[in-house]
Design an enzyme around this catalytic site. Sequence first.
Site, PDB file in Angstrom:
ATOM      1  N   GLY A 165     -11.178   0.008  -9.571  1.00  0.00           N
ATOM      2  CA  GLY A 165     -12.247   0.075  -8.584  1.00  0.00           C
ATOM      3  C   GLY A 165     -12.434  -1.198  -7.788  1.00  0.00           C
ATOM      4  O   GLY A 165     -13.423  -1.341  -7.079  1.00  0.00           O
ATOM      5  N   CYS A 219      -6.308  21.676  13.419  1.00  0.00           N
ATOM      6  CA  CYS A 219      -7.410  22.495  13.925  1.00  0.00           C
ATOM      7  C   CYS A 219      -8.613  22.398  13.007  1.00  0.00           C
ATOM      8  O   CYS A 219      -8.945  23.346  12.273  1.00  0.00           O
ATOM      9  CB  CYS A 219      -6.958  23.941  14.080  1.00  0.00           C
ATOM     10  N   ARG A 255      -6.129   0.819  -5.977  1.00  0.00           N
ATOM     11  CA  ARG A 255      -6.258   0.479  -4.563  1.00  0.00           C
ATOM     12  C   ARG A 255      -5.901  -0.970  -4.256  1.00  0.00           C
ATOM     13  O   ARG A 255      -5.192  -1.265  -3.294  1.00  0.00           O
ATOM     14  CB  ARG A 255      -7.722   0.728  -4.155  1.00  0.00           C
ATOM     15  N   PRO A 307      -6.513  -1.675 -11.870  1.00  0.00           N
ATOM     16  CA  PRO A 307      -6.645  -1.591 -10.412  1.00  0.00           C
ATOM     17  C   PRO A 307      -5.603  -0.654  -9.803  1.00  0.00           C
ATOM     18  O   PRO A 307      -4.448  -0.652 -10.230  1.00  0.00           O
ATOM     19  CB  PRO A 307      -6.393  -3.028  -9.959  1.00  0.00           C
TER      20      PRO A 307
END
Length: 469
Positions: free
Chosen positions: A272, A390, A312, A310
């Site tokens: 995090g 779309c 990210r 960790p």
Amino acid sequence: MSDRDAAETPGTAGPTDGETADDNPSVRRVSDWSADRLAELAAEHGTPLYVQDLDRVRENCERLRDAFPDADVRYAVKAHTGRAVLEAVREAGLDAECASAGEVDRALAAGFGGDRLHYTAVNPPARDLDYVAGVAEAEPDLTITVGAVDTLDRLAERGYDGRVCVRVNPGVGAGHHEKVRTGGAAKFGIPYDRAAEATRDAAERFDVVGIHAHAGSGIDSDQLDSHRELVARMGELARELAEPNDGDAGGDPDGDGPPDLLDIEYVDVGGGFGVPYEEDAPALDLPAVAEATREAVAPLPAGVDLAIEPGRYVVADAGVLLTRVNTVKPTPDERVVGVDAGMTDLLRPAMYDAYHPIRNLGGAEGVDGSDAPAPADRSATPVTVAGPICETGDTLCRDRALADPVRGDLLAVGIAGAYGYEMANQYNSRPRPAEVALDDGTAAVVRRRETLGDLTTVERTGTVTGGDR
Ligand SMILES: *Cc1c(COP(=O)(O)O)cnc(C)c1O
């Protein structure tokens, strides 16, 4: 010249002995990448294109290891499972934390041995448990992190009696968005007040080696308090487990009840660690987070180490997504800039309302017949950047001031290395983009662009088999 060189002070040949903070800055912004290099890659490989710089991945691993020298650092591979990234992380000395059988399979293929593999089972499908229990026979040092007593029973049914880590729900959550806050969500982990007992019970059937909690994604300086609280609770639980069990003070000479003292190896406080997506957001003060973590968890019983996971932080600022402008449409309300990457390539803005920095690298000005000036000479204009899907939510940004985009420009979407390609999908029958890895400045295609044929591979006769995993 590599992008890494480009980010360094002119005149320095590269990293020298005695690395300074500047050799390994705490964040690489989208403005730090070499525009020429990115334009070259887009011209050669087409767009949309992910670019992942392995040198930056290595720098991020190094900063983590420097900040947490005594901790076991495990890369949460779900942030980016590309083979090249996994190999770079393994060589940098991190372990692998996997969330599925597929991730375990990838980590094994990238050379992680069982002793560096952690499988976190969240409501694990039977197929995943079968697979991982099978892997554990060949790799007995593998650890399975379990967040429900049911999961322990299901492992025992498969004859598994190996290394288990108990995932605890600490009742504290952090995170940049409700959907990634896990610490307080009942889905994850055994409730804190039942965790000690469940851990002791588990030790009757398994080799219990650790306790674990992950609060969610996006620890930043403002959320340090909830991080500290989670870590403190985990330290407390570790101390409780290291003490004689009150309910069984006389010991257990027969050895048929829960053991009095648990001999765990580690307390894993999850991942995090935040990354500054906004251009003006400060980078995470990693040494400060590390210090707060060590203080909050202390004192750990002898022989018990701290572990972190960790995801990210390892890969986010090592990646950009390149996309080409194909449509510019002035409307009474907003100026809509249509690009060839959408929510199928980068889901985070649509799913989490996530902010990604966007830089106009230009390019149209080099094209015959265009009278566009270089981006630096254009006025900053508020635009909505929209993809080809779309869906109304298919925008990469709204009302964002960019150097006024024109058709043919190349945009770099920054901090896209984590949960970028990983969340790419084929909605609207869109082939997934290509990915290039930079290694010491040299580019190699590590994920080829999917073709229209790839879209129907799984439904064509002859390729549809039962699937044994
Ligand atoms: C996702 C996850 C992580 C990593 O989270 P990041 O925000 O990417 O650091 C770590 N541990 C577990 C159990 C996870 O599910």
